[in-house]
Design an enzyme around this catalytic site. Structure first.
Site, PDB file in Angstrom:
ATOM      1  N   ARG A 104       1.566 -10.732  -3.710  1.00  0.00           N
ATOM      2  CA  ARG A 104       2.238 -10.320  -4.381  1.00  0.00           C
ATOM      3  C   ARG A 104       3.435 -10.069  -3.702  1.00  0.00           C
ATOM      4  O   ARG A 104       2.672  -9.613  -2.485  1.00  0.00           O
ATOM      5  CB  ARG A 104       1.824  -8.275  -5.427  1.00  0.00           C
ATOM      6  N   THR A 108       9.884  -7.129  -4.660  1.00  0.00           N
ATOM      7  CA  THR A 108       9.585  -8.056  -6.146  1.00  0.00           C
ATOM      8  C   THR A 108       8.251  -7.185  -7.063  1.00  0.00           C
ATOM      9  O   THR A 108       8.908  -7.102  -8.256  1.00  0.00           O
ATOM     10  CB  THR A 108      10.204  -9.027  -6.256  1.00  0.00           C
ATOM     11  N   ASP A 200      -5.395  -0.569  -1.817  1.00  0.00           N
ATOM     12  CA  ASP A 200      -5.890  -2.422  -2.226  1.00  0.00           C
ATOM     13  C   ASP A 200      -7.079  -2.659  -1.479  1.00  0.00           C
ATOM     14  O   ASP A 200      -7.611  -2.727  -0.923  1.00  0.00           O
ATOM     15  CB  ASP A 200      -4.630  -2.190  -0.445  1.00  0.00           C
ATOM     16  N   ASP A 203      -8.082  -5.410   1.070  1.00  0.00           N
ATOM     17  CA  ASP A 203      -7.627  -4.356   2.435  1.00  0.00           C
ATOM     18  C   ASP A 203      -8.865  -3.991   2.942  1.00  0.00           C
ATOM     19  O   ASP A 203     -10.076  -3.896   3.559  1.00  0.00           O
ATOM     20  CB  ASP A 203      -6.948  -3.443   2.525  1.00  0.00           C
TER      21      ASP A 203
END
Ligand code: PRP
Ligand code: URA
Length: 209
Positions: A104, A108, A200, A203
């Site tokens: 991603r 945006t 995340d 991660d």
């Protein structure tokens, strides 16, 4: 009619609670992602066709069932989807595995595709797309659009956590795709993270933060 299902089995809820915990370390997190994927696989493959065969048991002849019909392909969305592959393969070891790389854009939130390698016969396979997180839905929508362009017609999506925004967007963009997730969370924050979520996923699986 396609399926949109929150698979709220107690084992899945328990393991997702452990995944949410910020104190869960990388190894345990990785193991849990794999285990939840295995449990979701069980539900998402409930409609696979079977055929009757005869098997000789030590006692007698049994008329029993085995899987029939189309073969399967798993397509994890890189990176975090990779964490789900082992759990899925422990249930369906003969599946082929394709890969789609998407990240991603942090500004945006639009997905950017950087890799795609799918089995040559993807059009003939039942495809299961894997990504732990369905946030805005952009990554899953783009991955499935790419897979459809290669000819696949029977596609399912399995995720661990979804935001309502992502569920709606994916279902509207691909109404023919069955969606299975372990939990539906409250919302997205202004950075596009699922709230309360688990952080995340990439991660936490790979220990990169
Ligand atoms: C995460 C996640 C999904 C995507 C979900 O990947 O694994 O692919 O975000 O968000 P969306 O529904 O809004 O598209 P990320 O872009 O962080 O890449 P990574 O797995 O390589 O870390
Ligand atoms: N991607 C993640 O890994 N986590 C989120 O909450 C949203 C997108």
């Amino acid at each position: 009619m396609s399926v949109v299902e929150i698979v709220d089995h107690p084992l899945i809820q328990h393991k997702i609670s452990l995944l949410r915990d910020r104190n869960t370390g990388t190894k345990e997190f990785r193991d849990l992602v794999s285990e939840v994927a295995m449990l979701l696989c069980y539900e998402a493959t409930r409609d696979l066709p079977t055929e009757e065969v005869e098997v000789e048991t030590p006692i007698a002849l049994a008329r029993t069932k085995v899987l029939a019909g189309r073969k399967l392909a798993l397509v994890p969305i890189l990176r975090a989807g990779l964490g789900m592959v082992d759990g899925m393969l422990s249930m369906i070891p003969a599946a082929k595995v394709g890969h789609i790389g998407l990240y991603r854009n942090e500004g945006t939130l639009e997905p950017v595709e950087y890799y795609c390698k799918l089995p040559n016969d993807i059009a003939e396979r039942e495809v299961i797309v894997l990504d732990p997180m369905l946030a805005t839905g952009g990554s899953a929508i783009d991955a499935i659009t790419t897979i459809k362009k290669k000819g696949a017609k029977h596609i399912k999506f399995i995720g661990l956590l979804a935001a309502p925004e992502g569920m709606k967007a994916l279902h509207e963009a691909h109404p023919d795709v069955d969606i299975y997730v372990g939990a539906l969370d409250e919302r997205l924050n202004d950075k596009g993270y699922i709230v309360p979520g688990l952080g995340d996923a990439g991660d936490r699986i790979f220990g990169t933060k």
